[in-house]
Design a protein around this motif. Structure first.
Motif, PDB file in Angstrom:
ATOM      1  N   ARG A  78       0.806  -1.225   0.000  1.00  0.00           N
ATOM      2  CA  ARG A  78       0.000   0.000   0.000  1.00  0.00           C
ATOM      3  C   ARG A  78       0.839   1.274   0.000  1.00  0.00           C
ATOM      4  O   ARG A  78       0.389   2.326  -0.400  1.00  0.00           O
ATOM      5  CB  ARG A  78      -0.896   0.022   1.256  1.00  0.00           C
ATOM      6  CG  ARG A  78      -1.997  -0.980   1.208  1.00  0.00           C
ATOM      7  CD  ARG A  78      -3.194  -0.396   0.448  1.00  0.00           C
ATOM      8  NE  ARG A  78      -4.121  -1.411   0.037  1.00  0.00           N
ATOM      9  CZ  ARG A  78      -4.400  -1.714  -1.229  1.00  0.00           C
ATOM     10  NH1 ARG A  78      -3.789  -1.084  -2.214  1.00  0.00           N
ATOM     11  NH2 ARG A  78      -5.279  -2.631  -1.533  1.00  0.00           N
ATOM     12  N   ARG A  79       2.046   1.169   0.520  1.00  0.00           N
ATOM     13  CA  ARG A  79       2.888   2.370   0.608  1.00  0.00           C
ATOM     14  C   ARG A  79       4.108   2.162  -0.259  1.00  0.00           C
ATOM     15  O   ARG A  79       4.885   1.238  -0.045  1.00  0.00           O
ATOM     16  CB  ARG A  79       3.335   2.573   2.052  1.00  0.00           C
ATOM     17  CG  ARG A  79       2.356   3.365   2.861  1.00  0.00           C
ATOM     18  CD  ARG A  79       3.044   3.882   4.096  1.00  0.00           C
ATOM     19  NE  ARG A  79       2.572   5.206   4.408  1.00  0.00           N
ATOM     20  CZ  ARG A  79       3.265   6.100   5.091  1.00  0.00           C
ATOM     21  NH1 ARG A  79       4.479   5.816   5.517  1.00  0.00           N
ATOM     22  NH2 ARG A  79       2.749   7.274   5.358  1.00  0.00           N
ATOM     23  N   PRO A 122      -3.610   8.120  -4.830  1.00  0.00           N
ATOM     24  CA  PRO A 122      -4.863   8.024  -4.073  1.00  0.00           C
ATOM     25  C   PRO A 122      -5.949   7.239  -4.799  1.00  0.00           C
ATOM     26  O   PRO A 122      -6.685   6.475  -4.185  1.00  0.00           O
ATOM     27  CB  PRO A 122      -5.274   9.489  -3.885  1.00  0.00           C
ATOM     28  CG  PRO A 122      -4.019  10.269  -4.042  1.00  0.00           C
ATOM     29  CD  PRO A 122      -3.173   9.520  -5.011  1.00  0.00           C
ATOM     30  N   SER A 123      -6.034   7.380  -6.120  1.00  0.00           N
ATOM     31  CA  SER A 123      -7.116   6.687  -6.840  1.00  0.00           C
ATOM     32  C   SER A 123      -6.911   5.172  -6.815  1.00  0.00           C
ATOM     33  O   SER A 123      -7.841   4.415  -7.086  1.00  0.00           O
ATOM     34  CB  SER A 123      -7.220   7.197  -8.277  1.00  0.00           C
ATOM     35  OG  SER A 123      -6.044   6.845  -8.962  1.00  0.00           O
ATOM     36  N   LEU A 124      -5.716   4.739  -6.477  1.00  0.00           N
ATOM     37  CA  LEU A 124      -5.459   3.296  -6.358  1.00  0.00           C
ATOM     38  C   LEU A 124      -5.427   2.866  -4.888  1.00  0.00           C
ATOM     39  O   LEU A 124      -5.077   1.729  -4.572  1.00  0.00           O
ATOM     40  CB  LEU A 124      -4.100   2.960  -7.015  1.00  0.00           C
ATOM     41  CG  LEU A 124      -4.036   3.178  -8.540  1.00  0.00           C
ATOM     42  CD1 LEU A 124      -2.585   3.171  -9.025  1.00  0.00           C
ATOM     43  CD2 LEU A 124      -4.829   2.100  -9.260  1.00  0.00           C
ATOM     44  N   GLY A 125      -5.766   3.789  -4.009  1.00  0.00           N
ATOM     45  CA  GLY A 125      -5.742   3.475  -2.572  1.00  0.00           C
ATOM     46  C   GLY A 125      -4.324   3.350  -2.036  1.00  0.00           C
ATOM     47  O   GLY A 125      -4.082   2.646  -1.056  1.00  0.00           O
ATOM     48  N   LEU A 126      -3.382   4.052  -2.653  1.00  0.00           N
ATOM     49  CA  LEU A 126      -1.969   3.935  -2.259  1.00  0.00           C
ATOM     50  C   LEU A 126      -1.439   5.273  -1.747  1.00  0.00           C
ATOM     51  O   LEU A 126      -2.027   6.328  -1.991  1.00  0.00           O
ATOM     52  CB  LEU A 126      -1.125   3.507  -3.467  1.00  0.00           C
ATOM     53  CG  LEU A 126      -1.575   2.247  -4.211  1.00  0.00           C
ATOM     54  CD1 LEU A 126      -0.745   2.064  -5.478  1.00  0.00           C
ATOM     55  CD2 LEU A 126      -1.422   1.020  -3.312  1.00  0.00           C
ATOM     56  N   GLU A 127      -0.314   5.181  -1.067  1.00  0.00           N
ATOM     57  CA  GLU A 127       0.405   6.391  -0.636  1.00  0.00           C
ATOM     58  C   GLU A 127       1.846   6.286  -1.113  1.00  0.00           C
ATOM     59  O   GLU A 127       2.361   5.186  -1.240  1.00  0.00           O
ATOM     60  CB  GLU A 127       0.452   6.454   0.892  1.00  0.00           C
ATOM     61  CG  GLU A 127      -0.840   6.868   1.525  1.00  0.00           C
ATOM     62  CD  GLU A 127      -0.697   7.000   3.037  1.00  0.00           C
ATOM     63  OE1 GLU A 127      -1.495   7.748   3.608  1.00  0.00           O
ATOM     64  OE2 GLU A 127       0.186   6.352   3.640  1.00  0.00           O
ATOM     65  N   ARG A 149       0.726   0.101 -10.081  1.00  0.00           N
ATOM     66  CA  ARG A 149       0.005  -1.172 -10.133  1.00  0.00           C
ATOM     67  C   ARG A 149       1.003  -2.333 -10.148  1.00  0.00           C
ATOM     68  O   ARG A 149       0.851  -3.300  -9.402  1.00  0.00           O
ATOM     69  CB  ARG A 149      -0.866  -1.245 -11.402  1.00  0.00           C
ATOM     70  CG  ARG A 149      -2.095  -0.377 -11.333  1.00  0.00           C
ATOM     71  CD  ARG A 149      -2.900  -0.436 -12.624  1.00  0.00           C
ATOM     72  NE  ARG A 149      -4.259   0.017 -12.381  1.00  0.00           N
ATOM     73  CZ  ARG A 149      -5.233  -0.735 -11.893  1.00  0.00           C
ATOM     74  NH1 ARG A 149      -5.038  -2.013 -11.636  1.00  0.00           N
ATOM     75  NH2 ARG A 149      -6.416  -0.241 -11.666  1.00  0.00           N
ATOM     76  N   CYS A 169       2.837  -2.837  -6.799  1.00  0.00           N
ATOM     77  CA  CYS A 169       1.953  -3.148  -5.660  1.00  0.00           C
ATOM     78  C   CYS A 169       1.129  -4.399  -5.891  1.00  0.00           C
ATOM     79  O   CYS A 169       0.168  -4.653  -5.153  1.00  0.00           O
ATOM     80  CB  CYS A 169       1.036  -1.968  -5.376  1.00  0.00           C
ATOM     81  SG  CYS A 169       1.922  -0.563  -4.747  1.00  0.00           S
ATOM     82  N   LEU A 204      -1.070  -5.067  -8.077  1.00  0.00           N
ATOM     83  CA  LEU A 204      -2.422  -4.869  -8.608  1.00  0.00           C
ATOM     84  C   LEU A 204      -2.374  -5.306 -10.081  1.00  0.00           C
ATOM     85  O   LEU A 204      -1.321  -5.210 -10.716  1.00  0.00           O
ATOM     86  CB  LEU A 204      -2.816  -3.389  -8.520  1.00  0.00           C
ATOM     87  CG  LEU A 204      -2.856  -2.800  -7.108  1.00  0.00           C
ATOM     88  CD1 LEU A 204      -2.985  -1.284  -7.155  1.00  0.00           C
ATOM     89  CD2 LEU A 204      -4.019  -3.410  -6.337  1.00  0.00           C
TER      90      LEU A 204
END
Ligand code: ADP
Length: 380
Positions: A9-10, A28-33, A292, A295, A297
């Motif tokens: 996630r980070r 943010p649109s991928l739920g990441l920081e 992506r 991470c 995805l």
């Protein structure tokens, strides 16, 4: 950092310039920081990063602090010290792309050797070591390149004579340099490709890049080339990613010769200027795609949302402290145009201050709108 933890996630980014900034915008649109390691608080990505490790990118001790704050580390530039980072990898820090894959790429001579070993087409080249005599078989003009730390044409010089070569070589302090034949290319092309941990590969449309004085000025997407040329470019991209067995996203610069052969100029093991058009023109931008990939995805679609697009770099043309708001607004008012301003506070000739993209209905319109953008920007 827990290298086995999924999902990641980070994302730590070594570097905090415009490429990291564009990644941070997508996170943010991928739920990441994102967390960045960068030397200056006014570097573009700092304002959007969840945290910043304030240090030079080559400072591996600082990268350890970065690792403690994120799940995976990726790169904005290649100016890193791999030997030092390898010590962190041994302790379980997850780098994507992996360090072993970066190893043959950071030095331009090693990169050329590697590409040749894999049977990929490259310009003829030699290493010129200190105290060696200049080889005559490449002929003139030839291209002399610093083996490391070149970017935006800095460290790449076209020389017409042996005397000119010697003069540049002397100015550089006689290091080992890469010498290569001057390719009389028809056009320069580039392709962005990503690879996931499951081995999936996503390739973006092949683009035409236009350089002036070795610096990219504009990119036309898609390149108006034959399917056979696209096939060669995609095969090259696929082979490079598979041979390196990487997770990440690479920019590959290519030369197209008049007889439709594609040669590899350079691999950038990260997001690349030639892929900026994807921010507005593709289903998934290159920045989201890299996030992506690293991470775990699924890779996104690389299809263009518009029949064609053009990207123009907004390069500094004076030394000034100025935000050019008037010019930016005028460019953004052009039909289907978007301006990305990197927030740099100082302009210098040649410095990349931002870029503009414009979506067009036909590839042939790209050049005209690029001219309009440049006329506003450079005031011609
Ligand atoms: P950088 O790493 O600074 O981007 P490159 O090696 O990609 O430097 O070279 C920058 C530009 O210089 C290329 O895009 C191309 O226009 C020109 N160039 C580089 N190598 C050659 C070559 N062998 N023949 C002709 N032009 C070249």
């Amino acid at each position: 950092m827990n290298s086995d933890r999924t999902p990641r996630r980070r994302v730590g980014i070594i570097g905090g310039g415009q490429l990291a900034w564009m990644m941070a915008r997508e996170a943010p649109s991928l739920g990441l920081e994102v967390v960045v390691q960068t030397p200056k608080l006014d570097d573009p990505a700092v304002e959007l990063a969840a945290e910043t490790v304030l240090a030079e990118v080559a400072d591996a001790r600082a990268t350890f602090q970065l690792a403690e704050r994120c799940d995976v580390i990726t790169f904005e530039n290649e100016f890193v010290e791999l030997e030092e980072l390898a010590k962190l990898a041994e302790k379980g820090v997850c780098f994507r792309p992996r360090l072993e894959a970066l190893e043959p790429l950071l030095d331009k001579y090693h990169q050329r050797c590697c590409l040749r070993e894999w049977g990929l087409p490259v310009p003829r080249f030699v290493n010129l070591a200190p105290q060696e005599t200049i080889p005559i078989d490449l002929g003139f003009p030839l291209v002399m390149k610093a083996r490391r730390h070149g970017y935006d044409g800095q460290g790449t010089v076209i020389v017409e004579t042996g005397d000119a070569l010697n003069a540049v070589w002397q100015r550089w302090g006689y290091p080992s340099v890469l010498l290569e034949e001057f390719v009389r290319f028809d056009r320069e092309l580039a392709v962005i490709a990503a690879r996931s941990a499951t081995g999936d590969i996503a390739i973006y449309p092949v683009v035409e890049t236009q350089q002036e004085n070795q610096v990219c000025r504009r990119v036309l997407a898609p390149a108006m080339v034959s399917p056979a040329v696209v096939f060669q470019c995609e095969a090259i991209a696929r082979r490079i990613l598979e041979k390196l067995d990487v997770v990440g996203l690479f920019g590959i610069e290519l030369f197209l010769t008049p007889d439709e052969k594609v040669l590899v100029n350079e691999i950038a093991p990260r997001t690349h200027n030639s892929g900026h058009f994807s921010l507005d023109a593709c289903d998934t931008s290159q920045f989201a795609q890299l996030l992506r990939a690293v991470c775990d995805l699924p890779l996104g679609s690389t299809v263009m949302k518009s029949p064609a697009a053009v990207m123009v770099n907004l390069l500094g043309y004076e030394t000034a402290r100025r935000d050019y708001r008037d010019k930016r607004e005028a460019i953004a008012a052009l039909p289907n145009a978007f301006v990305y301003w990197y927030g740099k506070t100082e302009s210098r000739p040649g410095r990349k201050l931002g870029h503009a993209t414009a979506l067009v209905s036909d590839p042939s319109q790209g050049r005209a709108i690029a001219r309009d953008i440049e006329a506003i920007w450079y005031g011609r």
